[in-house]
Scaffold this active site. Structure first.
Site, mmCIF file in Angstrom:
data_model
loop_
_atom_site.group_PDB
_atom_site.id
_atom_site.type_symbol
_atom_site.label_atom_id
_atom_site.label_comp_id
_atom_site.label_asym_id
_atom_site.label_seq_id
_atom_site.Cartn_x
_atom_site.Cartn_y
_atom_site.Cartn_z
ATOM 1 C CB CYS A 1 -11.316 1.395 24.616
ATOM 2 S SG CYS A 1 -11.678 1.673 22.868
ATOM 3 C CG HIS B 1 -0.838 -1.378 6.352
ATOM 4 N ND1 HIS B 1 0.137 -0.855 5.550
ATOM 5 C CD2 HIS B 1 -2.009 -0.933 5.859
ATOM 6 C CE1 HIS B 1 -0.418 -0.109 4.614
ATOM 7 N NE2 HIS B 1 -1.724 -0.145 4.771
ATOM 8 C CD GLU B 2 -4.047 -3.938 1.291
ATOM 9 O OE1 GLU B 2 -4.914 -3.062 1.192
ATOM 10 O OE2 GLU B 2 -3.217 -4.152 0.391
ATOM 11 C CB CYS C 1 -5.350 -1.561 4.040
ATOM 12 S SG CYS C 1 -5.142 0.233 3.863
ATOM 13 C CB CYS D 1 -10.371 -3.495 22.761
ATOM 14 S SG CYS D 1 -11.147 -2.015 23.445
ATOM 15 N NE ARG E 1 -3.772 -2.061 -1.721
ATOM 16 C CZ ARG E 1 -3.916 -0.751 -1.513
ATOM 17 N NH1 ARG E 1 -3.673 0.107 -2.453
ATOM 18 N NH2 ARG E 1 -4.307 -0.298 -0.323
ATOM 19 C CB CYS F 1 -0.897 -0.036 1.234
ATOM 20 S SG CYS F 1 -1.882 1.432 1.532
ATOM 21 C CG HIS F 2 0.181 4.603 -2.566
ATOM 22 N ND1 HIS F 2 -0.830 3.918 -3.212
ATOM 23 C CD2 HIS F 2 1.016 5.027 -3.535
ATOM 24 C CE1 HIS F 2 -0.615 3.945 -4.502
ATOM 25 N NE2 HIS F 2 0.492 4.612 -4.739
ATOM 26 C CB THR F 3 0.229 3.651 4.333
ATOM 27 O OG1 THR F 3 -1.012 4.179 3.886
ATOM 28 C CG2 THR F 3 0.546 4.228 5.693
ATOM 29 N NE ARG G 1 -4.439 7.124 20.015
ATOM 30 C CZ ARG G 1 -3.551 8.064 19.729
ATOM 31 N NH1 ARG G 1 -3.122 8.206 18.497
ATOM 32 N NH2 ARG G 1 -3.092 8.864 20.673
ATOM 33 C CB CYS H 1 -14.746 -0.315 21.436
ATOM 34 S SG CYS H 1 -13.302 -0.727 20.426
ATOM 35 C CB CYS I 1 -10.160 0.194 18.925
ATOM 36 S SG CYS I 1 -9.599 -0.672 20.398
HETATM 37 N N1 APR Z 1 -6.597 15.050 -9.533
HETATM 38 C C1 APR Z 1 -7.204 13.875 -9.808
HETATM 39 N N2 APR Z 1 -6.608 12.672 -9.640
HETATM 40 C C2 APR Z 1 -5.345 12.660 -9.209
HETATM 41 C C3 APR Z 1 -4.642 13.850 -8.889
HETATM 42 C C4 APR Z 1 -5.328 15.089 -9.094
HETATM 43 N N3 APR Z 1 -4.736 16.249 -8.821
HETATM 44 N N4 APR Z 1 -3.413 13.510 -8.458
HETATM 45 C C5 APR Z 1 -3.335 12.158 -8.497
HETATM 46 N N5 APR Z 1 -4.505 11.637 -8.943
HETATM 47 C C6 APR Z 1 -4.861 10.231 -9.126
HETATM 48 C C7 APR Z 1 -3.736 9.356 -9.652
HETATM 49 O O1 APR Z 1 -3.649 9.434 -11.064
HETATM 50 C C8 APR Z 1 -4.166 7.959 -9.170
HETATM 51 O O2 APR Z 1 -4.933 7.284 -10.138
HETATM 52 O O3 APR Z 1 -5.185 9.666 -7.876
HETATM 53 C C9 APR Z 1 -5.029 8.262 -7.952
HETATM 54 C C10 APR Z 1 -4.431 7.762 -6.636
HETATM 55 O O4 APR Z 1 -4.380 6.393 -6.683
HETATM 56 P P1 APR Z 1 -3.191 5.523 -6.081
HETATM 57 O O5 APR Z 1 -1.921 6.297 -6.216
HETATM 58 O O6 APR Z 1 -3.269 4.179 -6.696
HETATM 59 O O7 APR Z 1 -3.533 5.486 -4.516
HETATM 60 P P2 APR Z 1 -4.530 4.560 -3.673
HETATM 61 O O8 APR Z 1 -3.859 3.299 -3.290
HETATM 62 O O9 APR Z 1 -5.857 4.463 -4.330
HETATM 63 O O10 APR Z 1 -4.652 5.459 -2.357
HETATM 64 C C11 APR Z 1 -5.187 6.749 -2.414
HETATM 65 O O11 APR Z 1 -5.543 6.807 -0.054
HETATM 66 O O12 APR Z 1 -4.716 5.333 1.493
HETATM 67 C C12 APR Z 1 -4.563 6.569 0.934
HETATM 68 O O13 APR Z 1 -2.218 7.036 1.144
HETATM 69 C C13 APR Z 1 -3.234 6.677 0.241
HETATM 70 O O14 APR Z 1 -3.486 8.932 0.022
HETATM 71 C C14 APR Z 1 -3.533 7.739 -0.713
HETATM 72 C C15 APR Z 1 -4.978 7.494 -1.142
HETATM 73 ZN ZN ZN Z 2 -11.458 -0.405 21.703
#
Ligand code: APR
Ligand code: ZN
Length: 378
Positions: free
Chosen positions: A101, A68-69, A177, A98, A373, A46-48, A116, A104, A112
């Protein structure tokens, strides 16, 4: 039965920010009281994870094991664990449940608070780590309470959801996630009703899950917004009724385009990008009087959102969500059931599978925007 001992296995260690992950031997300690040890079957990327690895996450601490996924099978349990048993199939939860808390018990939130403070520090509730780099005997920090980029993970029992053992773990790992985040934003956070109009900013894995949630909620119109037109084919496949590229409108703010397209704005808008400018656009594309805009994307540390207060005074509502408001132990098993019943698309979200040794390739492909993904299969 004899108490479980440490396990030597393989994991992807993040030794320091900005460096590739290093797949090597990791020793995973036994679960302490109230904890479980899980043998991972699969984990999404994931991007995170990439955000923390990049070093721009001020809370990121190294060395650690990211991820985390994940989903897997309970290998052993610590003293006093009654909610899960050895052999249970589980999805790992970075937000536990939990049920005791203040959060929850409120019934109003999924946030929760039970673990944390220690989770944020990269340690287990007793303040120590269960992860060690075998080569140097150096302790490794946990990440998001999960650390799924390793063959084994130790978590508090309140941080795993037991799911139908018939469900493929290589698919349901994504219920850790991205998919609940998008679907839950629609259902739990905004409670989108049948016939509503919806716009989704960002058509990555999270945005597509919002689209999917809107379809399941019976939305009448689902407008996808993305600056990458290459995302539109998948969005349409998931159920977007229209797609809009802000780049096609020159300097015209995309909220104006959307307001014109929809006779005054959308009933619900979702930001799944993580940019403060698009958060503002999404809010201002919501309909006067009742439009609700939900922030899902994670903005950079310290960034601020802005709009004119008039936008809120005139009845728009600005909300946000983490993990789509999903109460993990209660609701993830229900999502698995929906998947097994053919109602929830998960496999369609998996663009490519990788081995643990290929984990850096999965990060590179994610950076290149190639993946809905990517999934690491252990
Ligand atoms: N306007 C429109 N779309 C945009 C812009 C913009 N200015 N900038 C980026 N995008 C599009 C990208 O082209 C991409 O398709 O946003 C999309 C983001 O998708 P991913 O990079 O695949 O991210 P994703 O896994 O879907 O997560 C999105 O959620 O969990 C959070 O950290 C994660 O902040 C991120 C968001
Ligand atoms: Zn809790």
């Amino acid at each position: 039965s004899s108490a479980p001992g440490p396990i030597e296995c393989r994991g992807a260690i993040a030794w320091e920010a900005g460096k590739p992950l290093s797949v090597e031997k990791v020793t995973v300690g036994p679960p302490a009281a109230g904890e479980v040890r899980v043998r991972l079957a699969a984990t999404g990327v994931c991007h995170t994870d990439a955000y923390t690895l990049s070093g721009t996450d001020p809370e990121g601490a190294f060395p650690c094991i990211l991820g985390h996924e994940g989903a897997g099978v309970v290998e052993s349990v610590g003293d006093g664990v009654t909610s899960v048993s050895v052999g249970d199939h589980v999805v790992l939860l970075y937000i536990p449940e939990c049920r005791e808390c203040k959060f929850c018990k409120s019934g109003k939130t999924n946030l929760c608070g039970a673990i944390r403070a220690t989770q944020g520090k990269g340690v287990m509730p007793d303040g120590t780590s269960r992860l060690t780099a075998t080569c140097s005997d150096r302790g490794l920090l946990h990440f998001m309470g999960t650390s799924t980029f390793c063959e084994y993970a130790v978590l508090p029992a309140i941080a795993v959801a037991t799911v139908d053992a018939a469900a493929p773990l290589t698919s349901v790992c994504l219920l850790g996630c991205g998919i609940p985040t998008g679907v839950g934003a629609v259902r739990n956070t905004c409670k989108v009703e049948e016939g509503a109009t919806v716009a989704v900013f960002g058509l990555g894995g999270v945005g597509l899950s919002v689209v999917q949630g809107a379809v399941l909620a019976g939305a009448s119109r689902i407008i996808g917004v993305d600056i990458d037109a290459g995302k539109f084919a998948n969005a349409t496949k998931f159920g977007a009724t229209e797609c809009v590229n802000p780049k096609d409108y020159g300097d015209k703010p995309i909220q104006e385009v959307l307001v014109e397209m929809t006779d005054g704005g959308l009933d619900y808008t979702f930001e799944a990008i993580g940019r403060t400018a698009t958060m503002r656009s999404a809010l201002e594309a919501a309909h006067k009087g009742w439009g609700m805009s939900c922030i899902i994307g994670v903005a950079g540390a310290g960034e601020m959102i802005q709009t004119r207060p008039f936008q809120l005074v005139t009845g728009r509502r600005w909300v946000g969500t983490a993990f789509g408001g999903t109460k993990g132990r209660t609701e993830v098993p229900l999502l698995v059931k929906e998947y097994m019943d053919g109602k929830l698309k998960i496999d369609e979200c998996i663009t490519k599978k990788y081995s643990l040794d290929q984990i850096n390739d999965a990060f590179a492909d994610m950076h290149d925007g190639k993946l809905i993904r990517g999934v690491i299969v252990f």
